[in-house]
Structure formats: C-alpha cells, structure tokens
Motif scaffolding. Structure first.
Motif, PDB file in Angstrom:
ATOM      1  N   ALA A  64      -4.961   9.862   6.368  1.00  0.00           N
ATOM      2  CA  ALA A  64      -4.575   8.470   6.171  1.00  0.00           C
ATOM      3  C   ALA A  64      -5.803   7.558   6.199  1.00  0.00           C
ATOM      4  N   PHE A  65      -6.737   7.848   7.106  1.00  0.00           N
ATOM      5  CA  PHE A  65      -7.955   7.035   7.186  1.00  0.00           C
ATOM      6  C   PHE A  65      -8.775   7.171   5.909  1.00  0.00           C
ATOM      7  N   GLU A  66      -8.807   8.362   5.346  1.00  0.00           N
ATOM      8  CA  GLU A  66      -9.516   8.579   4.085  1.00  0.00           C
ATOM      9  C   GLU A  66      -8.980   7.638   3.007  1.00  0.00           C
ATOM     10  N   GLN A  72     -10.532   0.423   0.442  1.00  0.00           N
ATOM     11  CA  GLN A  72     -11.397  -0.716   0.772  1.00  0.00           C
ATOM     12  C   GLN A  72     -12.746  -0.648   0.063  1.00  0.00           C
ATOM     13  N   GLY A  73     -12.919   0.341  -0.780  1.00  0.00           N
ATOM     14  CA  GLY A  73     -14.187   0.473  -1.490  1.00  0.00           C
ATOM     15  C   GLY A  73     -15.101   1.541  -0.930  1.00  0.00           C
ATOM     16  N   GLY A  74     -14.587   2.319   0.026  1.00  0.00           N
ATOM     17  CA  GLY A  74     -15.365   3.414   0.581  1.00  0.00           C
ATOM     18  C   GLY A  74     -16.346   2.955   1.640  1.00  0.00           C
ATOM     19  N   LEU A  75     -17.344   3.778   1.892  1.00  0.00           N
ATOM     20  CA  LEU A  75     -18.390   3.489   2.876  1.00  0.00           C
ATOM     21  C   LEU A  75     -19.665   3.142   2.122  1.00  0.00           C
ATOM     22  N   ASN A  76     -20.003   1.869   2.117  1.00  0.00           N
ATOM     23  CA  ASN A  76     -21.163   1.382   1.350  1.00  0.00           C
ATOM     24  C   ASN A  76     -21.064   1.801  -0.114  1.00  0.00           C
ATOM     25  N   MET A 300      -4.279   0.296  13.312  1.00  0.00           N
ATOM     26  CA  MET A 300      -3.945   1.706  13.119  1.00  0.00           C
ATOM     27  C   MET A 300      -2.504   1.851  12.633  1.00  0.00           C
ATOM     28  N   LYS A 301      -1.586   1.114  13.239  1.00  0.00           N
ATOM     29  CA  LYS A 301      -0.177   1.204  12.849  1.00  0.00           C
ATOM     30  C   LYS A 301       0.023   0.781  11.403  1.00  0.00           C
ATOM     31  N   SER A 302      -0.679  -0.270  10.982  1.00  0.00           N
ATOM     32  CA  SER A 302      -0.516  -0.722   9.601  1.00  0.00           C
ATOM     33  C   SER A 302      -1.061   0.305   8.620  1.00  0.00           C
ATOM     34  N   VAL A 303      -2.145   0.992   8.997  1.00  0.00           N
ATOM     35  CA  VAL A 303      -2.697   2.051   8.140  1.00  0.00           C
ATOM     36  C   VAL A 303      -1.711   3.208   8.035  1.00  0.00           C
ATOM     37  N   ILE A 304      -1.128   3.592   9.147  1.00  0.00           N
ATOM     38  CA  ILE A 304      -0.135   4.675   9.132  1.00  0.00           C
ATOM     39  C   ILE A 304       1.066   4.290   8.277  1.00  0.00           C
ATOM     40  N   ASN A 305       1.541   3.052   8.432  1.00  0.00           N
ATOM     41  CA  ASN A 305       2.702   2.599   7.657  1.00  0.00           C
ATOM     42  C   ASN A 305       2.425   2.601   6.163  1.00  0.00           C
ATOM     43  N   LYS A 306       1.191   2.262   5.789  1.00  0.00           N
ATOM     44  CA  LYS A 306       0.875   2.164   4.359  1.00  0.00           C
ATOM     45  C   LYS A 306       0.497   3.503   3.746  1.00  0.00           C
ATOM     46  N   TYR A 307      -0.250   4.322   4.496  1.00  0.00           N
ATOM     47  CA  TYR A 307      -0.821   5.526   3.899  1.00  0.00           C
ATOM     48  C   TYR A 307      -0.197   6.828   4.397  1.00  0.00           C
TER      49      TYR A 307
END
Length: 420
Positions: A64-66, A72-76, A300-307
């Motif tokens: 989910a974090f991935e 968000q455009g990745g890491l840099n 964290m909860k919003s990320v889990i809910n979305k992804y």
C-alpha cells in the motif's frame, strides 16, 4: 569461492562495464547522479501461513505504501518498487529472502518481521543491505551494524509491562512460548518488576505452536486472586490462551488481572473475544506506539483506505502494520533528504541512515536517529535508539491510553545484566 563472493565479483564486473559505458558515452549508470530514473527497489518480509506467529499485514502495508508514494510522484521523482517475501518462520527461507533482495538490487529491507535474527542479519551484513525498522523481536536487530530499529523491541515492551504490573499485582505469572525468542521474555519482564522492588514472575512455558492451553491456563490461574496478574505473551495464540483461562473462572470471568504486550493483544483480538464482554476487559497492555484510535495514525488509515481497501490482511491496530508504516515513513524521509541527484544504493542509504538524527515520525515515536549520539547504551542491545513505551488498557471493549505519552525504559534496561 562461496555464492556471496561470486555475487560480489559479478557486481564489481558489472560496475566496471557500466563505468566504461559512461566514459564511452554509450549509456548511463542506473541510480547515479544525472543517471537513470529507474525504480528504487526495497524488500519487506514476514511470516505467512505458518503454525506460529504470522504477519501478512506487514507485506500488505508495504504494498500500500508503494502505491501511495508512487501516486505522489515517487521518491525524488523515482518510483518505489516493493518486493515481498514470505520468510515462513524459517532460517533457510529468510536467508533465501535476503538472497532475492540482493539479486534484485534492493537498497534496503524495510518494515519486516523474522524471529531468525542470526540468519537474516548475517545474510544482510554479507551483502551490506540495511535493515530499516524491523519488528524488534530478536536481539540481533539491536546488535547488527546494518540494522536501524525504530522501536525498543521486546526488551522495552516486557520491561515496561513488568514496571506497570509491579504497581498492580502482588504476584505475576508469565505465560510464554518455549523457544529461543521466548527465553528472553522473563529476563526483561523481571527487570521491570525488579525496578520497583517486586519479586520475579513465575515463568510458565508452552510449545510455540500449541493448540491446547488448558493445562497451562490452570497453572496460571492458581488460586485466582484479584491481587494476582497473569501476563500472556504468545503472539497469535494469546487469545486462545485467554479463552482457556476464562473457562476456568467462575461465570467464565477469572478474578486475576490480565496483562499482555501489543502484538499478542490488539483491538482485533479484543473484538473477536467479545468486545466489552471479552475476558480482556480491564486488561493492561504495553505498546510501542499510541493506540490506533489516536489521530496521529490518520495518514496511515487514509492510505490503507485508498490503496488497500478490502484487503483483510491489514488491521490498523496491528503493531506489525504500524511498524511497517513507520519504517517506510523513515525510509522515504531519508531518501528524499538525500536529494534528487544522489545515487541511491544500499551503501549510500546506509551512510544516510548513519547520519540521520532527530527525524520526526509525527509523534508515533519519539524523534529517531542512528548516529552514535542517538544510541542508548543498553547492554547487549547497542543499536537501540528508542526505549519508550505506551501504557494502554482495555476499557468498554476499546484499547485506550492508560496514561498519556511515552514512558522511558532506558534506565531500567541499562541496569540489566543480560550479557550479549
């Protein structure tokens, strides 16, 4: 020559070829300054579908974090690529996971769980891959120079539990697995009890993969006095033990006070055992982080809910899921801090982690760092940088804070005589 030596020579040869390509103008070195914008690869491992403790939510949280970071455009500007591996609670399997990470060019192993600390730290050290935000269940995680813990692991949890119970109970009984990992539990629990001049706990062992806890529950219950406390630290099997204990008490409600640590008890366990009618009502729980009801977990909860909506592997109150979230938050902040021109490799990530201090996790932990000044000097655990815990309790079927903020176990853990 061993396999790792062969890989190193292969990697060195590949690096020379890539450098030659750069000099000839025929290519660019992936990950280098001004080079390819290929993905940044990491791995997360955890046990799944085993007879002992399982942590599938950690793998799901990593995935989910991935998606979250890449949206968000990745890491840099570079994509994050998360590999997952089932380490099967097995030394060979977790070594294979580490081999896979190396072959895939992973720059770190992030937010993972394994009780096979000696095996996986040896493998990661051989390939110089940093281990960021492990669950903290093995001593090796607090000794290896490639390990960057985010919590105080079992030492802080159990010492904190002992210190909490010392003020509540005349007698403490610990029920724990008969395993190498479980052998640490009474050492740290007793250290917390000793800090308050309390007698050591009675230590009751049970097989790591037991399915019947009636006999050990009867031993733990004893004369069933309200002045006694029973602490169960059995991972996934804790609710089964407490159910066996409940059936022994009058009206299925023992008089002894119940206690555990987060990971063995979490909100989902309370819900599944009856909510407000659970035998865990009024139990005392020691954790690393704020309760899942705390607003600090909202992102964290919003990320889990979305992804990860509908992914039943993820539970927001699972400390494995929470640890993975914090570990990836740390990793993302450190990599972003390296700048968009940095070469992101296992070596450069290690150097960046070694230089990190006062990194905020939004209040989910104290600010973190892994410089020499951040190390707490805990005997046998030189890499420990955070020995703070939270005291929680079950009230009306909900796991809530028993006292605000963090409680620091550093002085208690420094006083121990555990050896290495």
């Amino acid at each position: 020559m061993n396999a790792r030596g062969s890989r190193r020579r292969h990697h060195a040869a590949a690096a020379l070829l890539a450098a030659s390509a750069l000099l000839s103008g025929c290519g660019v070195l992936p990950g280098g300054a001004g080079g390819s914008q290929g993905p940044i690869t990491v791995m997360t491992w955890a046990p799944v579908d085993t007879k002992a403790t399982n942590m599938p939510g950690m793998l799901a949280m990593a995935q989910a974090f991935e998606h979250y970071v890449n949206d968000q455009g990745g890491l840099n500007g570079r994509k994050l690529k998360v590999l997952t591996c089932n380490e099967q609670n097995d030394s060979i399997a977790v070594t294979d996971c580490a081999e896979q990470a190396d072959k895939a060019g992973a720059v770190a192993v992030v937010g993972s769980y394994s009780e096979e600390g000696n095996s996986f730290t040896s493998a990661l050290e051989a390939d110089d891959i940093p281990y960021i935000g492990g669950y903290g269940i093995t001593q090796d995680e607090f000794q290896s120079l490639v390990s960057y813990p985010v919590n105080g692991g079992l030492p802080s949890l159990l010492a904190g539990s002992g210190r909490q119970l010392a003020d509540l109970c005349k007698k403490v009984t610990l029920v724990r697995p008969d395993s190498i990992t479980g052998d640490q539990f009474p050492l740290f629990l007793d250290q917390g009890l000793k800090a308050a001049q309390h007698a050591p706990a009675t230590d009751l062992l049970t097989p790591d993969d037991a399915s019947d806890y009636n006999a050990v529950a009867e031993q733990a219950l004893g004369d069933d006095k309200p002045s006694s406390c029973v602490s169960s630290v059995l991972g996934d099997h804790t609710s089964t033990f407490f159910d066996a204990l409940r059936r022994l008490g009058p009206d299925e409600k023992p008089k002894v006070r119940l206690s555990s640590v987060i990971g063995s008890v979490q909100q989902s366990v309370i819900d599944s055992t009856g909510g407000a009618d659970s035998p865990l009502e009024n139990a005392y729980i020691t954790g690393w982080y704020p309760p899942a009801s705390d607003p600090k977990w909202d992102e964290m909860k919003s990320v889990i809910n979305k992804y990860a909506f509908g992914d039943d592997r993820i539970n927001v109150s699972d400390p494995g899921v929470q640890t993975t979230w914090i570990a990836y938050t740390v990793f993302a902040k450190v990599v972003r801090g390296m700048g968009d021109k940095a070469s992101i490799t296992n070596d450069s990530v290690r150097r960046a982690m070694d230089a990190t201090t006062r990194l905020s996790t939004g209040g989910l932990t104290p600010d973190l760092g892994w410089t020499q000044a951040d190390m707490l000097g805990v005997p046998g655990h030189p890499r420990m940088v955070n020995a703070k815990v939270t005291y929680q309790a079950v009230r009306e079927g909900r796991l809530v804070a028993a006292r605000p903020g963090f409680v620091d176990m550093t002085s208690i853990l420094r006083s121990q005589d555990q050896g290495s």
